[in-house]
Design a protein around this motif. Sequence first.
Motif, PDB file in Angstrom:
ATOM      1  N   THR A 117      26.124  61.588  49.673  1.00 47.04           N
ATOM      2  CA  THR A 117      24.924  62.399  49.931  1.00 47.04           C
ATOM      3  C   THR A 117      24.563  62.379  51.410  1.00 47.04           C
ATOM      4  OG1 THR A 117      24.059  61.953  47.707  1.00 47.04           O
ATOM      5  CG2 THR A 117      22.483  62.706  49.369  1.00 47.04           C
ATOM      6  N   PHE A 118      24.641  61.183  52.010  1.00 43.48           N
ATOM      7  CA  PHE A 118      24.366  61.075  53.445  1.00 43.48           C
ATOM      8  C   PHE A 118      25.322  61.956  54.239  1.00 43.48           C
ATOM      9  CE2 PHE A 118      24.829  59.370  57.674  1.00 43.48           C
ATOM     10  CZ  PHE A 118      23.545  59.001  58.036  1.00 43.48           C
ATOM     11  N   LEU A 119      26.611  61.895  53.925  1.00 42.16           N
ATOM     12  CA  LEU A 119      27.613  62.680  54.651  1.00 42.16           C
ATOM     13  C   LEU A 119      27.402  64.177  54.445  1.00 42.16           C
ATOM     14  CD1 LEU A 119      30.842  60.575  53.931  1.00 42.16           C
ATOM     15  CD2 LEU A 119      29.444  60.588  56.006  1.00 42.16           C
ATOM     16  N   VAL A 120      27.056  64.576  53.229  1.00 39.17           N
ATOM     17  CA  VAL A 120      26.826  65.996  52.938  1.00 39.17           C
ATOM     18  C   VAL A 120      25.620  66.513  53.726  1.00 39.17           C
ATOM     19  CG1 VAL A 120      26.121  67.640  51.150  1.00 39.17           C
ATOM     20  CG2 VAL A 120      27.936  65.987  50.681  1.00 39.17           C
ATOM     21  N   LEU A 121      24.549  65.713  53.759  1.00 41.32           N
ATOM     22  CA  LEU A 121      23.361  66.123  54.518  1.00 41.32           C
ATOM     23  C   LEU A 121      23.678  66.256  56.002  1.00 41.32           C
ATOM     24  CD1 LEU A 121      20.562  64.009  52.801  1.00 41.32           C
ATOM     25  CD2 LEU A 121      20.841  66.494  52.709  1.00 41.32           C
ATOM     26  N   MET A 122      24.442  65.296  56.533  1.00 42.05           N
ATOM     27  CA  MET A 122      24.822  65.372  57.946  1.00 42.05           C
ATOM     28  C   MET A 122      25.682  66.596  58.209  1.00 42.05           C
ATOM     29  SD  MET A 122      23.574  63.181  60.101  1.00 42.05           S
ATOM     30  CE  MET A 122      24.773  63.441  61.402  1.00 42.05           C
ATOM     31  N   TRP A 123      26.625  66.851  57.314  1.00 44.66           N
ATOM     32  CA  TRP A 123      27.500  68.016  57.511  1.00 44.66           C
ATOM     33  C   TRP A 123      26.697  69.316  57.412  1.00 44.66           C
ATOM     34  CZ3 TRP A 123      31.467  69.593  59.826  1.00 44.66           C
ATOM     35  CH2 TRP A 123      32.054  70.817  59.517  1.00 44.66           C
ATOM     36  N   PHE A 124      25.734  69.382  56.506  1.00 42.10           N
ATOM     37  CA  PHE A 124      24.904  70.580  56.386  1.00 42.10           C
ATOM     38  C   PHE A 124      24.083  70.777  57.653  1.00 42.10           C
ATOM     39  CE2 PHE A 124      21.246  73.074  54.939  1.00 42.10           C
ATOM     40  CZ  PHE A 124      21.899  74.121  54.289  1.00 42.10           C
ATOM     41  N   LEU A 125      23.553  69.683  58.212  1.00 42.35           N
ATOM     42  CA  LEU A 125      22.788  69.765  59.456  1.00 42.35           C
ATOM     43  C   LEU A 125      23.659  70.271  60.598  1.00 42.35           C
ATOM     44  CD1 LEU A 125      20.251  69.126  61.185  1.00 42.35           C
ATOM     45  CD2 LEU A 125      21.134  66.790  61.418  1.00 42.35           C
ATOM     46  N   ILE A 126      24.854  69.710  60.727  1.00 44.69           N
ATOM     47  CA  ILE A 126      25.765  70.121  61.794  1.00 44.69           C
ATOM     48  C   ILE A 126      26.174  71.586  61.617  1.00 44.69           C
ATOM     49  CG2 ILE A 126      28.067  69.742  62.785  1.00 44.69           C
ATOM     50  CD1 ILE A 126      27.644  66.735  62.042  1.00 44.69           C
ATOM     51  N   SER A 127      26.438  71.990  60.380  1.00 48.54           N
ATOM     52  CA  SER A 127      26.803  73.387  60.107  1.00 48.54           C
ATOM     53  C   SER A 127      25.671  74.332  60.479  1.00 48.54           C
ATOM     54  CB  SER A 127      27.159  73.558  58.622  1.00 48.54           C
ATOM     55  OG  SER A 127      28.256  72.759  58.268  1.00 48.54           O
ATOM     56  N   LYS A 128      24.446  73.914  60.192  1.00 54.06           N
ATOM     57  CA  LYS A 128      23.284  74.746  60.535  1.00 54.06           C
ATOM     58  C   LYS A 128      23.149  74.884  62.051  1.00 54.06           C
ATOM     59  CE  LYS A 128      20.851  76.312  58.119  1.00 54.06           C
ATOM     60  NZ  LYS A 128      20.774  77.686  57.548  1.00 54.06           N
ATOM     61  N   ILE A 129      23.404  73.798  62.782  1.00 55.69           N
ATOM     62  CA  ILE A 129      23.345  73.856  64.249  1.00 55.69           C
ATOM     63  C   ILE A 129      24.412  74.822  64.780  1.00 55.69           C
ATOM     64  CG2 ILE A 129      23.642  72.528  66.382  1.00 55.69           C
ATOM     65  CD1 ILE A 129      22.560  70.094  64.864  1.00 55.69           C
TER      66      ILE A 129
END
Length: 372
Positions: free
Chosen positions: A282-294
Amino acid sequence: MALKIKTFEVTILLIPVLLLMASIAVIYSLVYGTNEFQLVYKQALSAAIGLVLFGIASFVDYRFFRGVSWLIYLITILLLLYVDFFGMAAGGAMRWINLGFFQVQPSEIAKIAVIIALSAYFGARREKLSWIDIFKSALILIVPLALILKEPDLGTGLVVFFIYIVLLYASKPTKLQTFVISASIICVLTAGVLAAFNIPPFRGLMHDYQRNRILTFVDPSLDPYGKGYNVKQAQITVGSGGVFGRGLGKGSQSQLQFLPKAQTDFIFSGIAESFGFVGGVTFLVLMWFLISKIISIASAARDEFGMLICIGAAVMLLFQLFVNVGMNIGLAPVTGIPLPFASYGGSALIMYLFLLGIVQSVFIRHKKISFE
């Protein structure tokens, strides 16, 4: 103001807040009952300061930072010079300025300063880079990089170097320039490998402790009770969490002090032990979603400066995420690179949130909106 709020990207704020809540909870469980309990309050205070700076940076036109990029860069260089001569030493490195109530780590500020300075420089020259431009951009990198490596802080040096390389490629050099840049990178990496294996004349490029970290990563049995021990314990901690975790404060590895540097380098192991495989993913998915949004904000930016700022932010977060998690599961050598929004460290956390505030500003102004 209503128009600004309407164009506010909530996920850029929401995801870091969720990660911070989980991180502070894990840090609380790791230091509860020890003489380091004050770390929880310090991390919470840093988060509060960072969120305030996030809000300020969000509603300030990001192009303001282009105008003051050289001032920010110069102040950062002065801070790095100060810490190299008068800084506070700990763990064999001199990286902090002690303000009494707070310790500032200029190398963390340098990451953001380099992103802003290079974005301003490359933004005015994108798709029309000359060889002189590339040489000058290298000078922008070399000065803070040399001061960071002098501390010594190899981990932050690698982050800054990687940011530079990606922003350079994002500036669309010619095919010939791309070939020369790529060949130069291969030469640098080769020199690093030769230095790691203590081969002259490159052995002086790396400190012994840095060399030992890399060699221990290749063969943990070289230091089974030192660096090899740390990595092995981190791997055991990750595995001990199982699918759903042992719960906060209930992990044997962390609570019995087997996990080294639990709140900094190996915080991901603490997260995995507390929340299990599900929590780690979950932590990794949230980080990846944040990076993708950036990255998506970068593609929508109104100008080259805004685009490069977002690319720099995404690259920094992605590189640190990859290396830190790799350290925790034995896929990367221990370099002291913190896990964004999770590892204990006030300067780093404040700078992450400040940079995300600038990214938010890029998003708010990606359309032609009146701000009267």
